[in-house]
Design an enzyme around this catalytic site. Structure first.
Site: not given
Ligand code: NDP
Ligand code: 8X3
Length: 253
Positions: A152, A139
């Site tokens: 985070y 991220s």
């Molecule tokens: P979502 O919340 O839409 O998706 C997160 C996914 O992770 C879900 O499928 C959830 O599934 C799964 N998950 C969470 N905890 C667990 C666990 N303990 N075991 C298994 N699965 C888990 O978020 P995003 O798609 O946006 O995020 C995906 C990744 O990208 C993350 O690592 C996030 O930190 C990163 N990211 C996101 C950004 C954003 O702005 N959206 C920016 C930068 C990075 P379930 O709950 O069914 O287990």
């Molecule tokens: C998620 C992006 O800017 O909310 O990883 O930290 S930010």
């Protein structure tokens, strides 16, 4: 044998979009997540197109991860791709107000879950060899400090350094590693972060034209489909609307 990608956290956001993107290109899928109903629905839908193996898994549960990965059926001995996507942020309160349980959950998921998946699947990626790829979801929060990012952002800085270090150890195997570093992207991520508060979710994205999960899926597909001699080490992706603010200065007056 079709190319196969293992995606952690495929029940929403980037993971789900990746499942659809790779299925559209004919890749076999191993899809994981905790929410069984969503996982099964996605798996049933995509199974019309490609081979899909859904695994209901909490990446924090090391024993369950070991059992599931050791028990992968015949045909999954070689993996073309691993998308280490499962992750979350909890809260934006300043550190002194944070719940230590939330901090532990972020470390357990974003750091420990990611290293479990990586270590357990490495033999299958190495068995594939040249052209195999790991894409880790880092991220911008791992690159730049901001108030309320504390654990985070630190967990994502870990992901960045781990990705680079992995590259060193995988030299000679043909396996590539990328740290993908998105900025503001619209997904359930912000609902999770704000404890389900829809108004905070709406305010986060209002008027910002954020990156969409489909954009990230396209980016990951591009990374994994580079010629086998190319490694994208790290890639930062932001919406045009997002940039950086200045340093904060407390003044004595
Ligand atoms: P979502 O919340 O839409 O998706 C997160 C996914 O992770 C879900 O499928 C959830 O599934 C799964 N998950 C969470 N905890 C667990 C666990 N303990 N075991 C298994 N699965 C888990 O978020 P995003 O798609 O946006 O995020 C995906 C990744 O990208 C993350 O690592 C996030 O930190 C990163 N990211 C996101 C950004 C954003 O702005 N959206 C920016 C930068 C990075 P379930 O709950 O069914 O287990
Ligand atoms: C998620 C992006 O800017 O909310 O990883 O930290 S930010």
């Amino acid at each position: 044998m079709a190319s196969t990608v293992f995606i952690t956290g495929a029940t929403s956001g980037f993971g789900e979009a990746c499942a659809r993107r790779f299925a559209a290109a004919g890749w076999s899928l191993v899809l994981t997540g905790r929410r069984e109903e969503r996982l099964q629905a996605l798996a049933s839908e995509l199974a019309q197109q490609v081979e899909v193996l859904p695994l209901v898994l909490d990446v924090r549960d090391r024993a369950a991860m070991e059992r599931a990965i050791d028990g992968l059926p015949a045909g999954f001995e070689k993996l073309t791709g691993l998308i280490n996507n499962a992750g979350l942020a909890l809260g934006t309160d300043p550190a002194p107000k944070c719940d230590l349980d939330d901090w532990e959950t972020m470390v357990d998921t974003n750091v420990k879950g990611l290293i479990y998946a990586t270590r357990l699947l490495l033999p299958r990626l190495i068995a594939h060899g040249r052209g195999a790829s790991i894409v880790n979801l880092g991220s911008v929060a791992g690159n730049y400090p901001y108030p309320g990012s504390h654990v985070y952002g630190a967990s994502k800085a870990f992901v960045g350094q781990f990705s680079l270090n992995l590259r060193c150890d995988l030299q000679g195997t043909g396996v590539r590693v990328t740290n993908l570093e998105p900025g503001l992207c619209e997904s359930e991520f912000s609902l999770v972060r704000f404890g389900g508060d829809q108004s905070k979710y709406d305010a986060t994205y209002a008027g910002a034209e954020p990156v969409q999960p489909q954009d990230i899926a396209d980016t990951i597909f591009w990374i994994m489909n580079q010629p086998a001699h190319i490694n994208i080490n790290r890639l930062e992706v932001m919406p045009v609307s997002q940039s950086w603010a200045g340093f904060a200065i407390e003044r004595n007056r």
